[in-house]
Design an enzyme around this catalytic site. Structure first.
Site, PDB file in Angstrom:
ATOM      1  N   ARG A  84     -10.842  -5.334   2.486  1.00 55.66           N
ATOM      2  CA  ARG A  84      -9.874  -6.321   1.999  1.00 55.66           C
ATOM      3  C   ARG A  84      -9.805  -7.541   2.911  1.00 55.66           C
ATOM      4  NH1 ARG A  84      -6.238  -2.236   0.812  1.00 55.66           N
ATOM      5  NH2 ARG A  84      -5.208  -2.621   2.779  1.00 55.66           N
ATOM      6  N   ALA A  85      -9.817  -7.299   4.214  1.00 52.82           N
ATOM      7  CA  ALA A  85      -9.747  -8.413   5.173  1.00 52.82           C
ATOM      8  C   ALA A  85     -10.931  -9.362   5.009  1.00 52.82           C
ATOM      9  CB  ALA A  85      -9.683  -7.878   6.597  1.00 52.82           C
TER      10      ALA A  85
ATOM     11  N   HIS B  29     -10.715   0.533   3.441  1.00 53.21           N
ATOM     12  CA  HIS B  29     -10.065  -0.393   2.500  1.00 53.21           C
ATOM     13  C   HIS B  29      -9.522  -1.617   3.239  1.00 53.21           C
ATOM     14  CE1 HIS B  29     -10.007   1.338  -1.523  1.00 53.21           C
ATOM     15  NE2 HIS B  29      -9.873   2.528  -0.983  1.00 53.21           N
TER      16      HIS B  29
ATOM     17  N   ASP C  31      -0.775  -1.109  -4.735  1.00 53.24           N
ATOM     18  CA  ASP C  31      -1.982  -0.290  -4.830  1.00 53.24           C
ATOM     19  C   ASP C  31      -1.753   1.001  -4.051  1.00 53.24           C
ATOM     20  OD1 ASP C  31      -4.522   0.572  -5.389  1.00 53.24           O
ATOM     21  OD2 ASP C  31      -5.548  -1.130  -4.469  1.00 53.24           O
TER      22      ASP C  31
ATOM     23  N   ALA D 195       0.852  -1.192   0.000  1.00 54.95           N
ATOM     24  CA  ALA D 195       0.000   0.000   0.000  1.00 54.95           C
ATOM     25  C   ALA D 195       0.885   1.237   0.000  1.00 54.95           C
ATOM     26  CB  ALA D 195      -0.907  -0.011   1.219  1.00 54.95           C
ATOM     27  N   THR D 196       0.599   2.169  -0.903  1.00 57.99           N
ATOM     28  CA  THR D 196       1.442   3.358  -1.042  1.00 57.99           C
ATOM     29  C   THR D 196       0.823   4.621  -0.450  1.00 57.99           C
ATOM     30  OG1 THR D 196       0.526   3.882  -3.214  1.00 57.99           O
ATOM     31  CG2 THR D 196       2.483   2.447  -3.153  1.00 57.99           C
ATOM     32  N   ALA D 197      -0.397   4.526   0.044  1.00 65.02           N
ATOM     33  CA  ALA D 197      -1.083   5.720   0.566  1.00 65.02           C
ATOM     34  C   ALA D 197      -0.395   6.251   1.823  1.00 65.02           C
ATOM     35  CB  ALA D 197      -2.535   5.397   0.884  1.00 65.02           C
TER      36      ALA D 197
END
Length: 189
Positions: free
Chosen positions: A60-61, A56, A93, A40-42
Site C-alpha cells: 500500500r505504501a 499489505h 478493509d 484496517a480491521t485485521a
C-alpha cells in the site's frame, strides 16, 4: 466517479483492495487538499497473519503513499466518525475480518456487551451521517459449498446478512471478479 458510499464485494484475491486503493488514488489526485484514510480491521492472531499485514502495508505504501492507515478491529462506527471529513475518503478493509473479530474474538479480547447486531445498526446509521465518502471492502464467501461446522456455517450466514445490509445502505455495490469490476448497483456515470 466516486460514490458517496460503495461496498466492494468479491472472493479472495479478486481485486477488492486494489479497486479501493485505485479509488483512493483518483480521489487524492483530484485535489491536493484531499486525504484518504484506510481503516484496517485485521487482528494479528499468528505469525502468518502478521506477515500478511506487513506485506499489505508495504504494498500500500508503494501504490498509495498518501493513504494513511489506522487500525480498528471492533469499534468501526466510532473510527469512521473520528476520521471522516468532507475532504477525506475512508476505506474500510475489511468487513469480513471485522465480523471475525466480533463472532470469534481473539483470546483475551472480550467482545463488547452490546453485540454485533447493534454494531451493524450503528455502522448503517454512521454511514448515512458521515460528511465524506466511504468505501467498504468485504468478501463474498457464500457462493461455495455449505460448511460442515456449525460455527463456520453461522459465520457464513452472518457475513451474508452483513453484506446485504451494507449493500442496501451504500449507493454503489461493486462485485470484483478476476480484477474486473461489475457494477451491481449504482453504476458510475
Amino acid at each position: 466517479m466516486l460514490a458517496r458510499s460503495e461496498l466492494i464485494l468479491g472472493g479472495q484475491r479478486s481485486g477488492k483492495s486494489r479497486r479501493a486503493e485505485n479509488l483512493a488514488i483518483q480521489w487524492l489526485e483530484a485535489d491536493p487538499q484531499r486525504q484518504a484514510v484506510l481503516v484496517a480491521t485485521a487482528h494479528i492472531g499468528d505469525d502468518e497473519m502478521q506477515q500478511r499485514i506487513e506485506q499489505h502495508q508495504l504494498d500500500r505504501a508503494k501504490r498509495v503513499p498518501r493513504l494513511v492507515a489506522v487500525e480498528e478491529s471492533l469499534y468501526l462506527p466510532a473510527a469512521l466518525k473520528l476520521h471522516s471529513t468532507s475532504n477525506t475518503l475512508l476505506i474500510v478493509d475489511c468487513l469480513t475480518l471485522w465480523l471475525v473479530n466480533w463472532l470469534m474474538p481473539p483470546p483475551g479480547v472480550p467482545a463488547p456487551a452490546q453485540g454485533f447486531h447493534h454494531a451493524v445498526e450503528q455502522l448503517v446509521h454512521t454511514l448515512h451521517n458521515l460528511p465524506g465518502p466511504v468505501v467498504l471492502v468485504s468478501n463474498e464467501i457464500g457462493l461455495g459449498v455449505v460448511p460442515m461446522g456449525k460455527e463456520v456455517r453461522n459465520y457464513v450466514d452472518e457475513l451474508g446478512r452483513l453484506n446485504q445490509t451494507m449493500a442496501d445502505a451504500c449507493e454503489r455495490l461493486t462485485l470484483m471478479v478476476a480484477g474486473q469490476a461489475l457494477y451491481v448497483k449504482g453504476a458510475p456515470a
